[in-house]
Design a protein around this motif. Structure first.
Motif, PDB file in Angstrom:
ATOM      1  N   ASN A  97     -18.186   7.404  10.456  1.00 49.46           N
ATOM      2  CA  ASN A  97     -18.493   7.271   9.845  1.00 49.46           C
ATOM      3  C   ASN A  97     -20.012   6.262  10.876  1.00 49.46           C
ATOM      4  O   ASN A  97     -19.415   6.355  11.589  1.00 49.46           O
ATOM      5  CB  ASN A  97     -18.029   6.321   9.251  1.00 49.46           C
ATOM      6  CG  ASN A  97     -17.232   6.131   7.885  1.00 49.46           C
ATOM      7  OD1 ASN A  97     -17.326   6.260   6.723  1.00 49.46           O
ATOM      8  ND2 ASN A  97     -15.871   6.345   8.144  1.00 49.46           N
ATOM      9  N   ALA A  98     -20.891   6.451  10.050  1.00 53.57           N
ATOM     10  CA  ALA A  98     -22.177   6.041  11.043  1.00 53.57           C
ATOM     11  C   ALA A  98     -23.327   5.252   9.950  1.00 53.57           C
ATOM     12  O   ALA A  98     -23.324   5.856   8.543  1.00 53.57           O
ATOM     13  CB  ALA A  98     -22.985   6.631  11.226  1.00 53.57           C
ATOM     14  N   TRP A  99     -23.835   4.066   9.890  1.00 60.16           N
ATOM     15  CA  TRP A  99     -24.735   3.694   9.257  1.00 60.16           C
ATOM     16  C   TRP A  99     -26.806   3.959  10.183  1.00 60.16           C
ATOM     17  O   TRP A  99     -26.470   3.613  11.344  1.00 60.16           O
ATOM     18  CB  TRP A  99     -24.947   2.409   8.970  1.00 60.16           C
ATOM     19  CG  TRP A  99     -23.856   2.432   8.015  1.00 60.16           C
ATOM     20  CD1 TRP A  99     -23.547   2.107   7.020  1.00 60.16           C
ATOM     21  CD2 TRP A  99     -22.522   2.218   8.649  1.00 60.16           C
ATOM     22  NE1 TRP A  99     -22.347   1.956   6.251  1.00 60.16           N
ATOM     23  CE2 TRP A  99     -21.155   2.175   7.317  1.00 60.16           C
ATOM     24  CE3 TRP A  99     -21.421   1.617   9.857  1.00 60.16           C
ATOM     25  CZ2 TRP A  99     -20.266   2.042   7.425  1.00 60.16           C
ATOM     26  CZ3 TRP A  99     -20.120   1.838   9.684  1.00 60.16           C
ATOM     27  CH2 TRP A  99     -19.223   2.167   8.550  1.00 60.16           C
ATOM     28  N   VAL A 100     -27.494   4.160   9.463  1.00 61.06           N
ATOM     29  CA  VAL A 100     -28.775   4.556  10.310  1.00 61.06           C
ATOM     30  C   VAL A 100     -29.923   4.221   9.306  1.00 61.06           C
ATOM     31  O   VAL A 100     -29.985   3.687   8.438  1.00 61.06           O
ATOM     32  CB  VAL A 100     -28.450   6.377  10.114  1.00 61.06           C
ATOM     33  CG1 VAL A 100     -28.140   7.194  11.161  1.00 61.06           C
ATOM     34  CG2 VAL A 100     -29.044   7.242   8.819  1.00 61.06           C
ATOM     35  N   SER A 101     -31.127   4.109  10.687  1.00 63.10           N
ATOM     36  CA  SER A 101     -31.800   2.975   9.785  1.00 63.10           C
ATOM     37  C   SER A 101     -33.123   3.375  10.723  1.00 63.10           C
ATOM     38  O   SER A 101     -33.488   4.326  11.657  1.00 63.10           O
ATOM     39  CB  SER A 101     -32.078   1.539  10.673  1.00 63.10           C
ATOM     40  OG  SER A 101     -30.426   0.737   9.834  1.00 63.10           O
ATOM     41  N   GLY A 102     -34.386   3.388  10.191  1.00 61.81           N
ATOM     42  CA  GLY A 102     -35.705   3.981  10.885  1.00 61.81           C
ATOM     43  C   GLY A 102     -36.529   3.400   9.905  1.00 61.81           C
ATOM     44  O   GLY A 102     -36.780   3.217   9.042  1.00 61.81           O
ATOM     45  N   SER A 103     -37.941   4.231  10.390  1.00 68.08           N
ATOM     46  CA  SER A 103     -39.337   3.760   9.824  1.00 68.08           C
ATOM     47  C   SER A 103     -40.261   5.598  10.023  1.00 68.08           C
ATOM     48  O   SER A 103     -40.302   5.802  10.862  1.00 68.08           O
ATOM     49  CB  SER A 103     -40.011   2.610   9.810  1.00 68.08           C
ATOM     50  OG  SER A 103     -41.284   2.313   9.525  1.00 68.08           O
ATOM     51  N   ALA A 104     -40.853   6.176   9.036  1.00 70.53           N
ATOM     52  CA  ALA A 104     -40.894   7.276   9.195  1.00 70.53           C
ATOM     53  C   ALA A 104     -42.865   7.232   9.080  1.00 70.53           C
ATOM     54  O   ALA A 104     -42.790   6.232   7.810  1.00 70.53           O
ATOM     55  CB  ALA A 104     -40.552   8.174   7.989  1.00 70.53           C
ATOM     56  N   GLN A 105     -43.800   6.943   9.379  1.00 75.18           N
ATOM     57  CA  GLN A 105     -45.481   6.488   9.140  1.00 75.18           C
ATOM     58  C   GLN A 105     -46.296   8.042   9.564  1.00 75.18           C
ATOM     59  O   GLN A 105     -45.928   8.460  10.332  1.00 75.18           O
ATOM     60  CB  GLN A 105     -45.727   5.154  10.571  1.00 75.18           C
ATOM     61  CG  GLN A 105     -44.452   4.944  10.540  1.00 75.18           C
ATOM     62  CD  GLN A 105     -44.889   2.908  11.303  1.00 75.18           C
ATOM     63  OE1 GLN A 105     -45.940   3.500  12.663  1.00 75.18           O
ATOM     64  NE2 GLN A 105     -44.209   2.272  11.851  1.00 75.18           N
ATOM     65  N   VAL A 106     -46.951   8.581   8.503  1.00 77.05           N
ATOM     66  CA  VAL A 106     -47.245   8.765   8.940  1.00 77.05           C
ATOM     67  C   VAL A 106     -49.287   8.336   8.442  1.00 77.05           C
ATOM     68  O   VAL A 106     -49.785   7.527   7.697  1.00 77.05           O
ATOM     69  CB  VAL A 106     -47.800  10.054   7.659  1.00 77.05           C
ATOM     70  CG1 VAL A 106     -48.238  11.242   7.014  1.00 77.05           C
ATOM     71  CG2 VAL A 106     -46.363  10.477   7.409  1.00 77.05           C
ATOM     72  N   GLU A 107     -50.030   8.822   9.575  1.00 76.81           N
ATOM     73  CA  GLU A 107     -51.386   8.484   9.632  1.00 76.81           C
ATOM     74  C   GLU A 107     -52.057  10.057   9.617  1.00 76.81           C
ATOM     75  O   GLU A 107     -52.050  10.916   9.843  1.00 76.81           O
ATOM     76  CB  GLU A 107     -52.161   7.834  10.882  1.00 76.81           C
ATOM     77  CG  GLU A 107     -53.315   7.245  11.039  1.00 76.81           C
ATOM     78  CD  GLU A 107     -53.010   7.035  12.596  1.00 76.81           C
ATOM     79  OE1 GLU A 107     -54.809   6.929  12.933  1.00 76.81           O
ATOM     80  OE2 GLU A 107     -52.288   6.573  12.615  1.00 76.81           O
ATOM     81  N   LEU A 108     -53.883  10.254   8.318  1.00 78.58           N
ATOM     82  CA  LEU A 108     -54.188  11.145   8.522  1.00 78.58           C
ATOM     83  C   LEU A 108     -55.287  10.650   8.563  1.00 78.58           C
ATOM     84  O   LEU A 108     -56.475   9.334   8.969  1.00 78.58           O
ATOM     85  CB  LEU A 108     -54.366  11.130   6.803  1.00 78.58           C
ATOM     86  CG  LEU A 108     -53.182  11.645   6.240  1.00 78.58           C
ATOM     87  CD1 LEU A 108     -53.587  12.366   4.546  1.00 78.58           C
ATOM     88  CD2 LEU A 108     -52.134  12.716   7.200  1.00 78.58           C
ATOM     89  N   SER A 109     -56.191  12.275   9.125  1.00 78.06           N
ATOM     90  CA  SER A 109     -57.959  11.485   9.878  1.00 78.06           C
ATOM     91  C   SER A 109     -58.745  12.734   9.906  1.00 78.06           C
ATOM     92  O   SER A 109     -57.832  13.542  10.123  1.00 78.06           O
ATOM     93  CB  SER A 109     -57.451  11.358  11.503  1.00 78.06           C
ATOM     94  OG  SER A 109     -57.094  11.541  12.520  1.00 78.06           O
ATOM     95  N   GLY A 110     -60.177  12.453  10.242  1.00 79.91           N
ATOM     96  CA  GLY A 110     -60.791  13.792   9.995  1.00 79.91           C
ATOM     97  C   GLY A 110     -60.967  13.978   8.755  1.00 79.91           C
ATOM     98  O   GLY A 110     -61.631  12.795   7.533  1.00 79.91           O
ATOM     99  N   THR A 111     -61.336  15.020   8.028  1.00 78.30           N
ATOM    100  CA  THR A 111     -61.928  15.803   7.005  1.00 78.30           C
ATOM    101  C   THR A 111     -60.788  15.602   5.907  1.00 78.30           C
ATOM    102  O   THR A 111     -61.725  14.852   5.275  1.00 78.30           O
ATOM    103  CB  THR A 111     -61.874  17.571   7.003  1.00 78.30           C
ATOM    104  OG1 THR A 111     -62.488  17.813   7.695  1.00 78.30           O
ATOM    105  CG2 THR A 111     -62.623  17.852   6.111  1.00 78.30           C
ATOM    106  N   GLY A 112     -59.801  15.400   5.873  1.00 74.08           N
ATOM    107  CA  GLY A 112     -58.839  15.269   4.743  1.00 74.08           C
ATOM    108  C   GLY A 112     -58.453  13.988   4.572  1.00 74.08           C
ATOM    109  O   GLY A 112     -57.698  13.404   4.819  1.00 74.08           O
TER     110      GLY A 112
END
Length: 223
Positions: free
Chosen positions: A75-90
């Motif tokens: 058994n395990a309990w996992v935590s985290g945060s996914a972050q996305v950054e867009l730059s440039g043309t789109g």
């Protein structure tokens, strides 16, 4: 099997989760081991000038002995945060974030280990590619097997007003994030060593390019 409530906090802007390092113990024979993990970052430059940056931050796992006290249960309990950054043309294109985990029993998952896995940073056209993952973290694996699952299960109405469940967080604009805390990985049937690792897959569609970027976290032992 220990059942804990999964919590997914979804935000429209980037956020970082903080973690505390240490060892939590309820006795010598029943120690919960806290594992801080380094996360990671990948940057993809698209052909139309859009830059996609994907980060995995605040990642950790709490490994617990099985209530069954047998070597085939983990058994395990996992935590985290996914972050996305867009730059440039789109930069304002927005996108979709699919966080999840790959789990393997007596198999090397250093290269991903997900059936149907998509090469990180590949451009493609057409339907969304699949990483071969299902929803839910209660798994049964034998030696030499690996599988993947998604963290999110977002309920929303489909185009016809019926209930639908989505495995992604959809964001608008240049930034998006998903944070999860104490999501369960319950593994049974594995008599040998077992490992897991996080992945964050992101779909971005600009006026000229559709891309799918996958960031892998560091593998960690489930015992």
């Amino acid at each position: 099997m220990i059942n804990r409530k999964n919590v997914a906090r979804v935000a429209g802007v980037g956020a970082a989760a903080t973690i505390a390092m240490g060892l939590f113990s309820t006795g010598a024979a029943n120690a919960d081991t806290f594992v801080p993990l380094p996360g990671g970052e990948i940057v993809k430059h698209l052909s139309d000038g859009t830059v996609v940056t994907v980060r995995l931050v605040g990642e950790s796992a709490l490994i617990s002995p099985s209530l069954g006290s047998t070597p085939v249960h983990r058994n395990a309990w996992v935590s985290g945060s996914a972050q996305v950054e867009l730059s440039g043309t789109g930069a304002e294109a927005g996108g979709k974030i699919f966080p999840g985990y790959t789990v393997g029993c007596q198999v090397n998952i250093a290269g991903g280990g997900a059936e149907g896995g998509v090469e990180a940073g590949s451009d493609w056209q057409g339907e969304s590619p699949s990483i071969g993952a299902s929803s839910g973290g209660n798994l049964s694996l034998g030696p030499g097997q690996a599988t993947s699952f998604y963290i999110l299960d977002i309920e929303e109405a489909d185009d016809f007003g019926n209930e639908a469940h989505k495995k992604r967080n959809k964001f608008k604009g240049s930034n998006g994030s998903v944070t999860w805390s104490d999501s369960t990985i319950g593994l049974s049937g594995c008599g040998g060593y077992a490992q897991a690792r996080a992945f964050v897959s992101v779909e971005v569609e600009t006026d000229n390019v559709v891309t799918w970027v996958t960031l892998w976290g560091q593998p960690f032992s489930l015992g």
